[in-house]
Design a protein around this motif. Structure first.
Motif, PDB file in Angstrom:
ATOM      1  N   ASP A  51      56.687  94.044 -16.743  1.00 26.82           N
ATOM      2  CA  ASP A  51      55.559  93.145 -17.020  1.00 26.82           C
ATOM      3  C   ASP A  51      54.625  92.981 -15.822  1.00 26.82           C
ATOM      4  O   ASP A  51      53.808  92.065 -15.818  1.00 26.82           O
ATOM      5  CB  ASP A  51      56.081  91.759 -17.410  1.00 26.82           C
ATOM      6  CG  ASP A  51      56.239  91.611 -18.909  1.00 26.82           C
ATOM      7  OD1 ASP A  51      56.101  92.628 -19.616  1.00 26.82           O
ATOM      8  OD2 ASP A  51      56.504  90.499 -19.364  1.00 26.82           O
ATOM      9  N   ARG A  52      54.734  93.867 -14.839  1.00 29.67           N
ATOM     10  CA  ARG A  52      53.972  93.650 -13.601  1.00 29.67           C
ATOM     11  C   ARG A  52      52.473  93.617 -13.869  1.00 29.67           C
ATOM     12  O   ARG A  52      51.729  92.894 -13.181  1.00 29.67           O
ATOM     13  CB  ARG A  52      54.326  94.714 -12.559  1.00 29.67           C
ATOM     14  CG  ARG A  52      54.066  96.148 -12.983  1.00 29.67           C
ATOM     15  CD  ARG A  52      54.788  97.126 -12.045  1.00 29.67           C
ATOM     16  NE  ARG A  52      54.495  98.528 -12.351  1.00 29.67           N
ATOM     17  CZ  ARG A  52      55.109  99.210 -13.317  1.00 29.67           C
ATOM     18  NH1 ARG A  52      56.015  98.627 -14.082  1.00 29.67           N
ATOM     19  NH2 ARG A  52      54.817 100.491 -13.521  1.00 29.67           N
ATOM     20  N   HIS A  53      51.992  94.363 -14.861  1.00 33.30           N
ATOM     21  CA  HIS A  53      50.560  94.352 -15.166  1.00 33.30           C
ATOM     22  C   HIS A  53      50.157  93.065 -15.882  1.00 33.30           C
ATOM     23  O   HIS A  53      49.069  92.530 -15.651  1.00 33.30           O
ATOM     24  CB  HIS A  53      50.199  95.570 -16.016  1.00 33.30           C
ATOM     25  CG  HIS A  53      50.609  96.871 -15.403  1.00 33.30           C
ATOM     26  ND1 HIS A  53      50.185  97.263 -14.154  1.00 33.30           N
ATOM     27  CD2 HIS A  53      51.444  97.854 -15.849  1.00 33.30           C
ATOM     28  CE1 HIS A  53      50.705  98.444 -13.859  1.00 33.30           C
ATOM     29  NE2 HIS A  53      51.480  98.821 -14.871  1.00 33.30           N
TER      30      HIS A  53
ATOM     31  N   ASP B 122      51.802  90.188 -15.531  1.00 27.66           N
ATOM     32  CA  ASP B 122      51.917  89.117 -14.535  1.00 27.66           C
ATOM     33  C   ASP B 122      50.728  89.108 -13.578  1.00 27.66           C
ATOM     34  O   ASP B 122      50.380  88.059 -13.035  1.00 27.66           O
ATOM     35  CB  ASP B 122      53.217  89.273 -13.734  1.00 27.66           C
ATOM     36  CG  ASP B 122      54.445  88.871 -14.542  1.00 27.66           C
ATOM     37  OD1 ASP B 122      54.267  88.188 -15.567  1.00 27.66           O
ATOM     38  OD2 ASP B 122      55.566  89.249 -14.165  1.00 27.66           O
ATOM     39  N   ALA B 123      50.117  90.267 -13.371  1.00 29.39           N
ATOM     40  CA  ALA B 123      48.932  90.302 -12.513  1.00 29.39           C
ATOM     41  C   ALA B 123      47.804  89.465 -13.099  1.00 29.39           C
ATOM     42  O   ALA B 123      46.936  88.981 -12.367  1.00 29.39           O
ATOM     43  CB  ALA B 123      48.469  91.745 -12.329  1.00 29.39           C
ATOM     44  N   ILE B 124      47.847  89.243 -14.421  1.00 29.27           N
ATOM     45  CA  ILE B 124      46.862  88.392 -15.094  1.00 29.27           C
ATOM     46  C   ILE B 124      47.349  86.958 -15.178  1.00 29.27           C
ATOM     47  O   ILE B 124      46.633  86.020 -14.816  1.00 29.27           O
ATOM     48  CB  ILE B 124      46.566  88.929 -16.506  1.00 29.27           C
ATOM     49  CG1 ILE B 124      46.019  90.358 -16.453  1.00 29.27           C
ATOM     50  CG2 ILE B 124      45.592  88.006 -17.244  1.00 29.27           C
ATOM     51  CD1 ILE B 124      45.934  91.033 -17.802  1.00 29.27           C
ATOM     52  N   ASN B 125      48.595  86.786 -15.674  1.00 28.53           N
ATOM     53  CA  ASN B 125      49.129  85.437 -15.917  1.00 28.53           C
ATOM     54  C   ASN B 125      49.586  84.735 -14.643  1.00 28.53           C
ATOM     55  O   ASN B 125      49.299  83.563 -14.428  1.00 28.53           O
ATOM     56  CB  ASN B 125      50.329  85.510 -16.883  1.00 28.53           C
ATOM     57  CG  ASN B 125      49.917  85.868 -18.291  1.00 28.53           C
ATOM     58  OD1 ASN B 125      48.902  85.398 -18.772  1.00 28.53           O
ATOM     59  ND2 ASN B 125      50.706  86.697 -18.948  1.00 28.53           N
ATOM     60  N   GLU B 126      50.351  85.469 -13.821  1.00 23.14           N
ATOM     61  CA  GLU B 126      50.978  84.880 -12.638  1.00 23.14           C
ATOM     62  C   GLU B 126      50.870  85.857 -11.464  1.00 23.14           C
ATOM     63  O   GLU B 126      51.866  86.464 -11.067  1.00 23.14           O
ATOM     64  CB  GLU B 126      52.439  84.551 -12.923  1.00 23.14           C
ATOM     65  CG  GLU B 126      52.667  83.559 -14.049  1.00 23.14           C
ATOM     66  CD  GLU B 126      54.147  83.336 -14.339  1.00 23.14           C
ATOM     67  OE1 GLU B 126      54.716  82.365 -13.809  1.00 23.14           O
ATOM     68  OE2 GLU B 126      54.722  84.149 -15.081  1.00 23.14           O
ATOM     69  N   PRO B 127      49.677  86.023 -10.894  1.00 20.13           N
ATOM     70  CA  PRO B 127      49.522  86.997  -9.802  1.00 20.13           C
ATOM     71  C   PRO B 127      50.338  86.665  -8.558  1.00 20.13           C
ATOM     72  O   PRO B 127      50.493  87.529  -7.686  1.00 20.13           O
ATOM     73  CB  PRO B 127      48.018  86.947  -9.515  1.00 20.13           C
ATOM     74  CG  PRO B 127      47.547  85.630 -10.056  1.00 20.13           C
ATOM     75  CD  PRO B 127      48.413  85.359 -11.255  1.00 20.13           C
TER      76      PRO B 127
END
Length: 303
Positions: free
Chosen positions: A76-78, A80-85
């Protein structure tokens, strides 16, 4: 070059604190608690099997659940870059492929530890490891579904550890009542997982994850979650009454009434109140699980 890529180049080794954040200790409680529910419901004294109890708790929480969190963060790293950077991987505090290596190493550790829990415990461990990767990783990525994703997580957080604890202590398949009650609480956990999806609403929309908050909207998704949490508990209450455990049934009924009160508050602002409900209504839910486990113990959890 993005900021995240530059951070990955600058840092070659992960921060120790970030590695701990990666495996999210706060998420270990539900499977550990469910495993203990299984131990209690088995009808076998945990005092004579304390080694299996402790091993199972460590396996269910820090190892398997921690592994699933690392795998999910990597896959989910991409998102999370939006939701929780600020998360360990998108922030660069766990650089390169370290998140993947951690998840793979913990998967191997889980299988090794599970082998010491006998055939039932090992089989459950294999299922849990496979399910963790099936939930997060392509091409399966069951997380994309608002039905199968929360259902699988609910099963692995509540039902599977409960089944495992009972099977390990009983050294065999749990009794029918134990399986039924564990399955009902696993079904109800689907609603809990749906509420957990509210925090990732924006990123899920952008990346094609069809969680219920995305497909139904926050209001309808919250109502569905409440129904899914409540109906299995009503079934548990009915079964305990049928099995001659009225006081345990009454205690769970009181906890369910408390959840109804919390659900009313949740539904007034689903997106804003979802974290609050996870700290109040869910506590009543898991307390009912342990009460049901003691009821099963008195009924006779072992086959």
């Amino acid at each position: 070059m993005s900021v995240t890529e530059s951070l990955h180049i600058v840092r070659r080794l992960p921060e120790p604190r970030a590695l701990l954040t990666l495996i999210k200790p706060i998420t270990w409680f539900p499977p550990i608690w469910a495993y203990l529910c299984g131990v209690i419901s088995s009808g076998v004294s945990p005092l004579n099997n304390w080694g299996l109890v402790i091993l199972g708790m460590v396996l269910a929480g820090p190892v398997v659940c921690g592994m699933s969190q690392a795998a999910n963060d990597w896959c989910d790293r991409h998102v999370d870059a939006i939701n929780e950077p600020h998360r360990p991987i998108p922030s660069g505090r766990v650089p390169g492929r370290w998140g993947l290596w951690v998840a793979l190493a913990m998967s191997a550790l889980a299988l090794g530890m599970g082998a010491f829990l006998g055939p039932w415990g090992f089989g459950a461990t294999v299922f849990g490891v496979v399910a963790a990767w099936a939930y997060s990783a392509e091409p399966v990525r069951l997380k994309r579904s608002g039905i199968w994703g929360p259902g699988l997580v609910g099963l692995c957080y509540e039902g599977l550890p409960w089944f495992t604890g009972a099977a390990v202590l009983a050294a065999g398949a749990p009794s029918g009542p134990v399986i039924v009650i564990a399955a009902l609480y696993a079904i109800g956990a689907h609603g809990i997982m749906t509420l957990n999806d509210f925090k990732a609403l924006e990123g899920d929309r952008q990346t094609g994850v069809n969680s219920l908050p995305v497909t139904l909207g926050p209001e309808r998704a919250a109502r569905v979650a409440c129904i899914v949490m409540a109906l299995p508990q009503l079934a548990v209450i009915g079964l305990l009454l049928a099995w001659g455990r009225p006081w345990h049934a009454a205690a769970i009924a009181v906890l369910l009434l408390g959840q109804f009160w919390a659900m009313r508050i949740l539904l007034s602002d689903p997106k804003g109140r979802a974290p609050w409900y996870n700290g109040t209504g869910v506590m009543a839910y898991v307390t009912g699980m342990m009460i049901a486990a003691f009821a099963l113990r008195m009924i006779g959890g072992a086959p």
